[in-house]
Design a protein around this motif. Structure first.
Motif, PDB file in Angstrom:
ATOM      1  N   LEU A 188      46.107  91.091  14.235  1.00  0.00           N
ATOM      2  CA  LEU A 188      47.461  91.484  14.626  1.00  0.00           C
ATOM      3  C   LEU A 188      48.193  90.311  15.262  1.00  0.00           C
ATOM      4  CD1 LEU A 188      49.330  94.020  14.744  1.00  0.00           C
ATOM      5  CD2 LEU A 188      48.534  94.317  17.103  1.00  0.00           C
ATOM      6  N   LEU A 189      47.482  89.552  16.086  1.00  0.00           N
ATOM      7  CA  LEU A 189      48.071  88.381  16.711  1.00  0.00           C
ATOM      8  C   LEU A 189      48.458  87.336  15.665  1.00  0.00           C
ATOM      9  CD1 LEU A 189      48.898  86.452  18.912  1.00  0.00           C
ATOM     10  CD2 LEU A 189      46.490  85.996  19.368  1.00  0.00           C
ATOM     11  N   ALA A 199      51.725  86.576  20.862  1.00  0.00           N
ATOM     12  CA  ALA A 199      51.061  86.999  22.092  1.00  0.00           C
ATOM     13  C   ALA A 199      51.716  86.325  23.287  1.00  0.00           C
ATOM     14  CB  ALA A 199      49.581  86.645  22.049  1.00  0.00           C
ATOM     15  N   PHE A 200      51.923  87.106  24.346  1.00  0.00           N
ATOM     16  CA  PHE A 200      52.384  86.571  25.617  1.00  0.00           C
ATOM     17  C   PHE A 200      51.168  86.468  26.539  1.00  0.00           C
ATOM     18  CE2 PHE A 200      56.269  88.096  23.747  1.00  0.00           C
ATOM     19  CZ  PHE A 200      57.207  87.135  24.136  1.00  0.00           C
ATOM     20  N   PRO A 246      46.908  91.965  28.272  1.00  0.00           N
ATOM     21  CA  PRO A 246      47.248  91.449  26.946  1.00  0.00           C
ATOM     22  C   PRO A 246      48.593  92.005  26.504  1.00  0.00           C
ATOM     23  CG  PRO A 246      45.660  93.227  26.758  1.00  0.00           C
ATOM     24  CD  PRO A 246      45.841  92.984  28.231  1.00  0.00           C
ATOM     25  N   LEU A 247      49.334  91.245  25.713  1.00  0.00           N
ATOM     26  CA  LEU A 247      50.597  91.726  25.161  1.00  0.00           C
ATOM     27  C   LEU A 247      50.846  91.035  23.822  1.00  0.00           C
ATOM     28  CD1 LEU A 247      53.236  93.299  25.204  1.00  0.00           C
ATOM     29  CD2 LEU A 247      54.229  91.478  26.627  1.00  0.00           C
ATOM     30  N   ILE A 248      50.885  91.849  22.765  1.00  0.00           N
ATOM     31  CA  ILE A 248      51.118  91.346  21.414  1.00  0.00           C
ATOM     32  C   ILE A 248      52.265  92.128  20.788  1.00  0.00           C
ATOM     33  CG2 ILE A 248      50.162  91.021  19.091  1.00  0.00           C
ATOM     34  CD1 ILE A 248      47.379  90.969  20.361  1.00  0.00           C
ATOM     35  N   PHE A 249      53.210  91.407  20.186  1.00  0.00           N
ATOM     36  CA  PHE A 249      54.243  91.994  19.329  1.00  0.00           C
ATOM     37  C   PHE A 249      53.983  91.521  17.904  1.00  0.00           C
ATOM     38  CE2 PHE A 249      56.395  92.106  23.382  1.00  0.00           C
ATOM     39  CZ  PHE A 249      57.267  93.194  23.324  1.00  0.00           C
ATOM     40  N   ARG A 305      51.629  81.812  20.459  1.00  0.00           N
ATOM     41  CA  ARG A 305      51.166  82.101  21.818  1.00  0.00           C
ATOM     42  C   ARG A 305      52.224  81.576  22.769  1.00  0.00           C
ATOM     43  NH1 ARG A 305      47.357  82.211  17.577  1.00  0.00           N
ATOM     44  NH2 ARG A 305      45.227  82.524  18.358  1.00  0.00           N
ATOM     45  N   ARG A 306      52.748  82.440  23.614  1.00  0.00           N
ATOM     46  CA  ARG A 306      53.816  82.046  24.519  1.00  0.00           C
ATOM     47  C   ARG A 306      53.351  82.213  25.960  1.00  0.00           C
ATOM     48  NH1 ARG A 306      58.954  81.521  21.520  1.00  0.00           N
ATOM     49  NH2 ARG A 306      59.559  80.684  23.550  1.00  0.00           N
ATOM     50  N   ASP A 307      53.913  81.392  26.841  1.00  0.00           N
ATOM     51  CA  ASP A 307      53.477  81.393  28.243  1.00  0.00           C
ATOM     52  C   ASP A 307      54.609  81.685  29.219  1.00  0.00           C
ATOM     53  OD1 ASP A 307      50.702  80.812  27.881  1.00  0.00           O
ATOM     54  OD2 ASP A 307      51.282  78.793  27.278  1.00  0.00           O
ATOM     55  N   GLU A 308      55.688  82.298  28.745  1.00  0.00           N
ATOM     56  CA  GLU A 308      56.720  82.741  29.688  1.00  0.00           C
ATOM     57  C   GLU A 308      56.160  83.829  30.606  1.00  0.00           C
ATOM     58  OE1 GLU A 308      58.962  80.855  26.387  1.00  0.00           O
ATOM     59  OE2 GLU A 308      57.329  82.324  26.473  1.00  0.00           O
ATOM     60  N   PHE A 309      56.645  83.881  31.829  1.00  0.00           N
ATOM     61  CA  PHE A 309      56.279  84.956  32.749  1.00  0.00           C
ATOM     62  C   PHE A 309      56.933  86.258  32.280  1.00  0.00           C
ATOM     63  CE2 PHE A 309      55.427  82.301  36.848  1.00  0.00           C
ATOM     64  CZ  PHE A 309      54.186  81.971  36.353  1.00  0.00           C
ATOM     65  N   VAL A 310      56.108  87.285  32.101  1.00  0.00           N
ATOM     66  CA  VAL A 310      56.566  88.565  31.557  1.00  0.00           C
ATOM     67  C   VAL A 310      56.027  89.700  32.413  1.00  0.00           C
ATOM     68  CG1 VAL A 310      56.359  90.123  29.568  1.00  0.00           C
ATOM     69  CG2 VAL A 310      56.693  87.670  29.198  1.00  0.00           C
TER      70      VAL A 310
END
Length: 473
Positions: free
Chosen positions: A37-38, A43-44, A323-326, A336-341
């Motif tokens: 899926l990723l 992924a955040f 974990p967070l995947i769209f 793969r993103r590293d923004e604060f969410v």
């Protein structure tokens, strides 16, 4: 006219922390379907909850997810959701989506029916026996009043208790129960004029950790890699030593026992991954996959031995990161993103991706601009965390300050992600402590923490302690 807006499938795990996917670096765990899926999505890696105001952290966390509101702006710690806080499912329902809810709902029956036009195998509560889930059918009138008799202590008593439920499918694991219902609904869905919002909320990998034996056989406790921050006990008692989660392992924690818990935890996640694979397969079989946004995340993390803790009642990374995947239309693949969410950002993100207006009650920030590489989230270079009236924390890109009533910890999380080395007494970092303490106090006012009962209790005790230290000086 057929509505061209994408469908949404929302997959929500219970107690699954951020580092439990092979694709994100955990070589001990088997998660092939989530990994795939990723590869089809984004992924955040810095997704967080802001903590919780009660021991059942999942209750406020789920309220924040469904309302898009911040921790100190939800109602009654998330036990129920007032009508002025417009729910995520409610928004999509009003926008013409067919909304269907399955599984755990921890925020009151009335808010479930506001969110979903239909549903099945609904569990109202925090935790239960995975093999005998007390579930409800959907009741359009909101009258979830069914009760099923049970004798819990059958060896010593004939006392009958009544569990709120319409039905119990004995011997069917919660992960299988909810996944089978989702697969069946997808196959029965008739794509005509309305898109759908399908919400599948699991009880796994929350304890009591049990799963079909074939998944447990995948994990040898002795061969698992224990994180370097696993400890026999927490460095000090800050008020959670005897809560339920911490009683799952004896004091002092032993390596053998923690390995056993970790193997069970991973086995539950692999079982979950396997059944999520079946849901994805059903979307492909029905030719809905390419027109469906899939979101996978969890309601909070879990220590499982890290820092000598077992639960999620802390502000450490293992407890506040998830974990967070769209994946799906409009989502970049393999990123793969590293923004604060925060989880509260998911609601407005889905609205923007589907061209659904964001209600004014929502406080989260849409992540949709990141998918098109246009702009970034403003004012998100710091995160604020809380646990009940016991802990507060602030995190920057480089440091995290955690404050208790009588102690503080300072970690350089950019170099010490396991939060092993407390720098609070190192004179070289005294200025950073002062900077972050000022920011922590500012956040406590801006977030509404000072007006919340838990915040009032924490800050009054903290201020008294600080005043006492000042008087000693």
């Amino acid at each position: 006219m057929i509505d061209q807006r994408p469908n949404i499938v929302f997959l929500f795990a219970d107690d699954q922390r951020f580092d439990t996917l092979r694709a994100l670096g955990n070589t001990d765990i088997h998660t092939p379907h989530l990994d795939n899926l990723l590869e089809h999505g984004t992924a955040f890696r810095q997704a967080h909850i802001p903590g919780g105001t009660v021991g059942a952290v999942c209750m406020p966390s789920r309220a924040m997810l469904h309302t898009g509101r911040t921790l100190f702006h939800i109602h009654d710690d998330g036990r129920s959701i007032p009508e002025e806080h417009v729910l995520m499912g409610e928004t999509f329902r009003q926008a013409g989506y067919a909304t269907f809810g399955i599984g755990k709902w921890h925020n009151g029956a009335a808010s479930f029916n506001r969110s979903f036009s239909d549903g099945e195998d609904i569990f109202f509560g925090g935790m239960e026996d995975h093999w005998n889930v007390p579930a409800f059918r959907y009741h359009a009138d909101g009258s979830y009043s069914g009760k099923i008799p049970v004798i819990r202590d059958r060896l010593m008593s004939n006392e009958v208790e009544y569990r709120p439920a319409d039905k119990i499918q004995a011997g069917v694991h919660s992960t299988d129960l909810f996944s089978d219902t989702a697969v069946q609904w997808i196959h029965q869905y008739k794509e005509e004029e309305e898109p759908f919002f399908l919400y599948v909320s699991y009880m796994a990998p929350h304890d009591p950790r049990s799963m079909p034996e074939k998944y447990m056989q995948l994990y040898d406790p002795a061969s698992l890699t224990l994180p370097d921050n696993v400890a026999c006990e927490h460095a000090f008692d800050y008020g959670i030593r005897d809560i339920r989660d911490e009683r799952l392992a004896a004091y002092p924690r032993t390596e053998e026992e923690i390995r056993g818990h970790l193997a069970e935890y991973y086995a539950m996640i692999t079982h979950l991954d396997d059944r999520i694979g079946d849901i994805i397969h059903a979307l492909k079989e029905t030719e809905l996959f390419d027109h469906t946004i899939i979101v996978f995340t969890g309601d909070n993390g879990l220590a499982v031995g890290q820092h000598g803790l077992m639960g999620k009642q802390s502000c450490y990374e293992h407890s506040v990161r998830v974990p967070l995947i769209f994946s799906g239309p409009g989502i970049p693949k393999g990123q793969r993103r590293d923004e604060f969410v925060y989880l509260s950002d998911i609601y407005p993100t889905l609205c923007e991706l589907t061209q659904v207006p964001i209600p004014s009650s929502v406080e989260g920030a849409s992540l949709a601009p990141l998918f098109s590489r246009v702009g970034a989230i403003s004012d998100r270079d710091r995160l604020y965390f809380a646990y009940a009236d016991l802990v507060r924390a602030v995190k920057s890109r480089e440091y995290k300050l955690i404050v208790y009533h009588h102690k503080s910890q300072l970690f350089r999380v950019s170099e010490d992600p396991l939060e092993r080395y407390n720098l609070i007494e190192d004179p070289a970092f005294s200025h950073m402590e002062q900077v972050l303490m000022k920011e922590l106090i500012e956040h406590s006012y801006r977030s509404g923490d000072r007006k919340h009962p838990a915040g009032q209790q924490f800050w009054s005790q903290f201020d008294r302690h600080q005043q006492g230290e000042d008087e000693q000086l």
